[in-house]
Design a protein around this motif. Sequence first.
Motif, PDB file in Angstrom:
ATOM      1  N   CYS A 162       0.845  -1.197   0.000  1.00 41.39           N
ATOM      2  CA  CYS A 162       0.000   0.000   0.000  1.00 41.39           C
ATOM      3  C   CYS A 162       0.880   1.246   0.000  1.00 41.39           C
ATOM      4  CB  CYS A 162      -0.908  -0.011   1.231  1.00 41.39           C
ATOM      5  SG  CYS A 162      -1.817   1.526   1.442  1.00 41.39           S
ATOM      6  N   ALA A 168      -0.199   4.214   0.545  1.00 36.78           N
ATOM      7  CA  ALA A 168      -0.690   5.171   1.544  1.00 36.78           C
ATOM      8  C   ALA A 168      -0.044   4.926   2.908  1.00 36.78           C
ATOM      9  CB  ALA A 168      -2.207   5.093   1.657  1.00 36.78           C
ATOM     10  N   CYS A 169       0.011   3.662   3.338  1.00 37.36           N
ATOM     11  CA  CYS A 169       0.579   3.397   4.673  1.00 37.36           C
ATOM     12  C   CYS A 169       1.970   2.769   4.583  1.00 37.36           C
ATOM     13  CB  CYS A 169      -0.359   2.517   5.493  1.00 37.36           C
ATOM     14  SG  CYS A 169      -0.658   0.881   4.799  1.00 37.36           S
ATOM     15  N   CYS A 217      -7.651   0.063   1.421  1.00 41.08           N
ATOM     16  CA  CYS A 217      -6.559  -0.709   2.009  1.00 41.08           C
ATOM     17  C   CYS A 217      -7.057  -1.357   3.304  1.00 41.08           C
ATOM     18  CB  CYS A 217      -5.360   0.195   2.284  1.00 41.08           C
ATOM     19  SG  CYS A 217      -4.094  -0.612   3.291  1.00 41.08           S
ATOM     20  N   CYS A 229      -4.989   0.353   6.375  1.00 36.20           N
ATOM     21  CA  CYS A 229      -5.116   1.760   6.782  1.00 36.20           C
ATOM     22  C   CYS A 229      -6.437   2.383   6.345  1.00 36.20           C
ATOM     23  CB  CYS A 229      -3.951   2.589   6.245  1.00 36.20           C
ATOM     24  SG  CYS A 229      -3.974   2.831   4.459  1.00 36.20           S
TER      25      CYS A 229
HETATM   26 ZN    ZN Z   1      -2.642   1.167   3.571  1.00 33.56          ZN
END
Ligand code: ZN
Length: 373
Positions: free
Chosen positions: A58, A60-61, A103, A106
Amino acid sequence: MEQININYEKLIPQKPVTDVVAYALEKGAFQKSYLVYRSDRAYEPLGGQRIDAVLVACSACGREFHAEKIPAAGCSCSYSPAPFGWRNDQLAKSVISGDKTLCPLCGAEAKVVHIGNIRTYGGELVDDAWVTELSQLPVEGLTDRLVLTDWCIRRCVNKQGATRYETWPYTAWVVEEKKVVRLMGYLKNIGGRICLFGEWRQRKTFVDVYGSAQLIVPWDKALLEGTTAENSKLDLYQAEKGGRQLVAYLSLWRRRPNVENLVVQGCGNLVQSWIISEMSSGNYKGGIPKLEKVNWKEKRPAQMLGLTKEEFRQMKQGKWGTEDLKKYRRVRDDGVPVQLPEDMELLREIQYYDCSSILEEAPSRIFGEPSDI
Ligand SMILES: [Zn+2]
């Protein structure tokens, strides 16, 4: 008149003055996150052996997790953008490259991408955002220039889901005494692909390729003081809802300094609407806005808009938009008496070409309702 020809390529900021990446992130410019997945082996505790699985990263995280591998045919799509997808247990849903999902770690909304589909930009996924900065440029023996620099922030996500950011010069604009000078950090190829130079190159002609700003780093109006844009009232223009056409406004003001009177007198919304409607018209080629509805020979806002003092007062009180003004002027110029402010309510509801005839037949005319004025 003395012709000043200054080359600004090396004079204007070569790098952003502020942390534009942090600003873009703070403003959520990159909302698109990725869940990049690839085939992997995962340890299966029940059977005590390693099985075929999918490893998902991911962006994003920054974390990775294993997921159940789903053959392409089992995914909810008729054509297969990838040889296999994976099961998002959190949502009890199978996903494949190109899908949007959340996700499981997260909760970020992310686009699912199979590693084999990452082909752009040297094997990285790329997203661009733009941030504008304003600054002063001292030039010896001349008035300080107001400089607008627009940076392209490029987010690159690699196959492991790791993210990095690049900052590129995109467009820059220098306000001079008589004109606005354009500098470019990119070239658009015939196919429409953007080629970034990594430096500024000055252009001889003004073409507004800037349009509307995506993000503008907050600035204080004191920045304008003592510069070539001192009286531009750019701060008031930008304060208008959607007032993001900074280059269009500055170039208009440079040619028509009295546009400032309109902005100061609370007509910035009209100026902005006219600029945008010119930009979005089919024959717009990036020139300086004309605002033909304005009588530029006049200095006072009412006269500039073709209104009497009382009409101008009514307009401001009624918060007229450009359509309201256009309809009002048409009806009035057709010789139909208009009662303000009540007739404006009616005018707002009808088509421009029906204005005069409908207003002539309005109940207030037929029954002679008393006017408040
Ligand atoms: Zn994530």
